[in-house]
Enzyme design. Sequence first.
Site, short mmCIF file in Angstrom:
data_model
loop_
_atom_site.label_atom_id
_atom_site.label_comp_id
_atom_site.label_asym_id
_atom_site.label_seq_id
_atom_site.Cartn_x
_atom_site.Cartn_y
_atom_site.Cartn_z
N LYS A 145 0.85 -1.18 0.00
CA LYS A 145 0.00 0.00 0.00
C LYS A 145 0.89 1.23 0.00
O LYS A 145 1.69 1.44 0.92
CB LYS A 145 -0.92 0.03 1.22
CG LYS A 145 -1.81 1.28 1.23
CD LYS A 145 -2.38 1.57 2.59
CE LYS A 145 -2.98 2.97 2.61
NZ LYS A 145 -3.41 3.38 3.96
N GLY B 209 -7.79 9.39 10.07
CA GLY B 209 -8.05 9.44 11.50
C GLY B 209 -9.10 10.43 11.95
O GLY B 209 -9.33 10.59 13.15
N GLY C 76 -10.71 8.12 7.01
CA GLY C 76 -11.81 9.03 7.33
C GLY C 76 -13.09 8.37 7.79
O GLY C 76 -14.00 9.05 8.25
N ASN D 19 -8.49 1.85 10.11
CA ASN D 19 -7.74 1.49 11.30
C ASN D 19 -8.30 2.23 12.53
O ASN D 19 -8.87 1.63 13.43
CB ASN D 19 -6.26 1.79 11.11
CG ASN D 19 -5.39 1.35 12.30
OD1 ASN D 19 -4.20 1.58 12.30
ND2 ASN D 19 -5.94 0.71 13.30
N THR D 20 -8.18 3.56 12.53
CA THR D 20 -8.56 4.35 13.70
C THR D 20 -10.02 4.14 14.09
O THR D 20 -10.34 4.10 15.28
CB THR D 20 -8.30 5.84 13.44
OG1 THR D 20 -6.94 6.01 13.03
CG2 THR D 20 -8.55 6.67 14.68
#
Length: 325
Positions: free
Chosen positions: A167, A228, A255, A276-277
């Site tokens: 990535k 994030g 996002g 992730n976040t």
Amino acid sequence: MIVYVNGESREIAENTHVADVIADMGLAGRRIAVELNKEILPFDQYGTQALQADDRLEIVHAIGGGQEDSFVVAGKAYQSRLLVGTGKYKDLEETRMAIEASGAQIVTVAIRRTNIGQNPGEPNLLDVISPDKYTILPNTAGCYTAEEAVRTCRLGRELLGGHKLVKLEVLADQKTLFPDVAETYIAAELLVKDGFDVMVYTNDDPIAAKRLEEIGCVAVMPLAAPIGSGLGVRNPYNILTIVENANVPILVDAGVGTASDAAIAMELGCDGVLMNTAIAAAKNPVLMASAMKKGIEAGREAFLAGRMPRKRFASASSPIDGLFF
């Protein structure tokens, strides 16, 4: 003479029977149903029913569950359309549990984190997300130049034994974490030439997305909102335009904040979502991972179903005929 079998023309000899066609297709003795010219043909008539020119046969059999819905990246099919990261969890056990709850098959790792390639005896992220179970996706998190990103990908390839899928993200500044698109173009070209399969993070610009596809990236990953931020899909029509003009998988990256955000991305026709976040920063990351899995699945089903058209005024769902007042 010509007959049609399951919609395709087929040349057969005169005095050919239905049973002969079934045998030629390797279906003799199998549990099938046959329709001849839109009429069901009983099993005991297969051997006696002669076919005439332009006859139409439909031959069907039962299959399990419906067609598999997967997407393909770099020649490999994945059933899960949710891709997850490994940062920001409180410990490796929470990481493991959240990833399992998400159902993800592709998991991103940042090459320069201390829990990969660490000192003997320290916890190892790759023990939690085994390459035997998951597709590990090295990413270039924290890179601000094409040179840094290319070096990181090459380190990742070495670390993972020749792994080609990466990535790519090249960031412009620390405040917004928006992509530096110009540097991303340079890095993408270098990595593609070096034999990498590049999944690339970019902004929600349809022109940039198409350019990255033309460079040779195997998937393009426009942001939904800043990394994030949890703001959700800010420019759905941009994402829709990217999807409509793409010949490679489009996955929303960055996002997403909650399951409804993931569903919206999938309803636009995206092939998947990377996050992730949104999971790691939730009060209950494992439960949020499960919710994200369901949001992805619901959004995909809604996209495939085709939503009703939007209308300006009401349309009664119950008929007015037969009212008794």
